[in-house]
Design a protein around this motif. Sequence first.
Motif, PDB file in Angstrom:
ATOM      1  N   TRP A  36      14.010   5.451 -13.834  1.00  0.00           N
ATOM      2  CA  TRP A  36      15.028   4.804 -14.646  1.00  0.00           C
ATOM      3  C   TRP A  36      14.426   4.472 -16.011  1.00  0.00           C
ATOM      4  O   TRP A  36      13.316   3.949 -16.098  1.00  0.00           O
ATOM      5  CB  TRP A  36      15.517   3.521 -13.990  1.00  0.00           C
ATOM      6  CG  TRP A  36      16.300   3.721 -12.741  1.00  0.00           C
ATOM      7  CD1 TRP A  36      15.828   3.698 -11.461  1.00  0.00           C
ATOM      8  CD2 TRP A  36      17.710   3.965 -12.639  1.00  0.00           C
ATOM      9  NE1 TRP A  36      16.847   3.923 -10.573  1.00  0.00           N
ATOM     10  CE2 TRP A  36      18.019   4.078 -11.273  1.00  0.00           C
ATOM     11  CE3 TRP A  36      18.736   4.089 -13.573  1.00  0.00           C
ATOM     12  CZ2 TRP A  36      19.312   4.317 -10.806  1.00  0.00           C
ATOM     13  CZ3 TRP A  36      20.025   4.317 -13.122  1.00  0.00           C
ATOM     14  CH2 TRP A  36      20.308   4.438 -11.752  1.00  0.00           C
ATOM     15  N   ARG A  38      15.801   2.915 -20.055  1.00  0.00           N
ATOM     16  CA  ARG A  38      16.908   2.235 -20.716  1.00  0.00           C
ATOM     17  C   ARG A  38      16.718   2.289 -22.223  1.00  0.00           C
ATOM     18  O   ARG A  38      15.603   2.404 -22.719  1.00  0.00           O
ATOM     19  CB  ARG A  38      17.037   0.782 -20.256  1.00  0.00           C
ATOM     20  CG  ARG A  38      15.895  -0.127 -20.681  1.00  0.00           C
ATOM     21  CD  ARG A  38      16.070  -1.503 -20.063  1.00  0.00           C
ATOM     22  NE  ARG A  38      15.030  -2.422 -20.506  1.00  0.00           N
ATOM     23  CZ  ARG A  38      14.874  -3.657 -20.030  1.00  0.00           C
ATOM     24  NH1 ARG A  38      15.707  -4.129 -19.086  1.00  0.00           N
ATOM     25  NH2 ARG A  38      13.910  -4.430 -20.490  1.00  0.00           N
ATOM     26  N   ARG A  45      14.001   4.519 -26.236  1.00  0.00           N
ATOM     27  CA  ARG A  45      14.174   4.513 -24.788  1.00  0.00           C
ATOM     28  C   ARG A  45      12.877   4.062 -24.140  1.00  0.00           C
ATOM     29  O   ARG A  45      11.794   4.492 -24.540  1.00  0.00           O
ATOM     30  CB  ARG A  45      14.560   5.917 -24.311  1.00  0.00           C
ATOM     31  CG  ARG A  45      15.131   5.961 -22.932  1.00  0.00           C
ATOM     32  CD  ARG A  45      15.599   7.356 -22.578  1.00  0.00           C
ATOM     33  NE  ARG A  45      16.669   7.823 -23.449  1.00  0.00           N
ATOM     34  CZ  ARG A  45      17.343   8.950 -23.246  1.00  0.00           C
ATOM     35  NH1 ARG A  45      17.053   9.711 -22.202  1.00  0.00           N
ATOM     36  NH2 ARG A  45      18.290   9.319 -24.078  1.00  0.00           N
ATOM     37  N   ASP A  88      18.110  -7.512 -21.212  1.00  0.00           N
ATOM     38  CA  ASP A  88      18.238  -6.342 -20.339  1.00  0.00           C
ATOM     39  C   ASP A  88      19.438  -5.484 -20.714  1.00  0.00           C
ATOM     40  O   ASP A  88      19.637  -4.404 -20.150  1.00  0.00           O
ATOM     41  CB  ASP A  88      18.372  -6.773 -18.878  1.00  0.00           C
ATOM     42  CG  ASP A  88      17.123  -7.455 -18.341  1.00  0.00           C
ATOM     43  OD1 ASP A  88      17.258  -8.479 -17.627  1.00  0.00           O
ATOM     44  OD2 ASP A  88      16.018  -6.960 -18.626  1.00  0.00           O
ATOM     45  N   TYR A  92      21.406   2.464 -19.348  1.00  0.00           N
ATOM     46  CA  TYR A  92      20.387   2.827 -18.376  1.00  0.00           C
ATOM     47  C   TYR A  92      20.573   4.292 -17.970  1.00  0.00           C
ATOM     48  O   TYR A  92      21.693   4.725 -17.679  1.00  0.00           O
ATOM     49  CB  TYR A  92      20.477   1.926 -17.152  1.00  0.00           C
ATOM     50  CG  TYR A  92      19.927   0.549 -17.402  1.00  0.00           C
ATOM     51  CD1 TYR A  92      20.581  -0.345 -18.239  1.00  0.00           C
ATOM     52  CD2 TYR A  92      18.723   0.143 -16.819  1.00  0.00           C
ATOM     53  CE1 TYR A  92      20.061  -1.608 -18.494  1.00  0.00           C
ATOM     54  CE2 TYR A  92      18.198  -1.112 -17.069  1.00  0.00           C
ATOM     55  CZ  TYR A  92      18.868  -1.980 -17.908  1.00  0.00           C
ATOM     56  OH  TYR A  92      18.351  -3.226 -18.163  1.00  0.00           O
ATOM     57  N   ARG A 118      26.183   1.813 -18.903  1.00  0.00           N
ATOM     58  CA  ARG A 118      25.964   0.601 -19.706  1.00  0.00           C
ATOM     59  C   ARG A 118      25.852  -0.628 -18.822  1.00  0.00           C
ATOM     60  O   ARG A 118      26.652  -0.836 -17.892  1.00  0.00           O
ATOM     61  CB  ARG A 118      27.103   0.421 -20.692  1.00  0.00           C
ATOM     62  CG  ARG A 118      26.900  -0.705 -21.673  1.00  0.00           C
ATOM     63  CD  ARG A 118      27.959  -0.656 -22.761  1.00  0.00           C
ATOM     64  NE  ARG A 118      27.943   0.594 -23.499  1.00  0.00           N
ATOM     65  CZ  ARG A 118      27.108   0.848 -24.504  1.00  0.00           C
ATOM     66  NH1 ARG A 118      26.233  -0.072 -24.882  1.00  0.00           N
ATOM     67  NH2 ARG A 118      27.166   2.003 -25.129  1.00  0.00           N
TER      68      ARG A 118
END
Length: 123
Positions: A36, A38, A45, A88, A92, A118
């Motif tokens: 993963w 984000r 990223r 956060d 993603y 999102r």
Amino acid sequence: QVQLVESGGGLVQAGESLRLSCAASGRTDSRFPMGWFRQAPGQEREFVAGTSYSGTYYGNSVKDRFTCSRDNAKNTVYLQMNSLKPEDTAVYYCALDAHDRPVAREEVAYQFWGQGIRVTVSS
């Protein structure tokens, strides 16, 4: 070819939880690392978490709050996100590295990507 489809994003308040899922189809293999990443607005990223036979690894900003897991029978990887913070907030992305090797933290190591989902955390 591999197709990755993320689900589970949305809007939550700070302190709440979300679980993202990423279903893989096509030429997948349980030995291939999945991860993963984000990307927040105006930022690069970043690596969030990744898992393979070599173990599961996390970015420093999510350690102890996020848990990455994998169900090889379903070709699905999950990201359980607890104690969410406004920082956060990001899109993603699920990614797959079609090589039998340990998890990489660099996005260039991954050949296949989901469309992104999102996650918004309000304060």
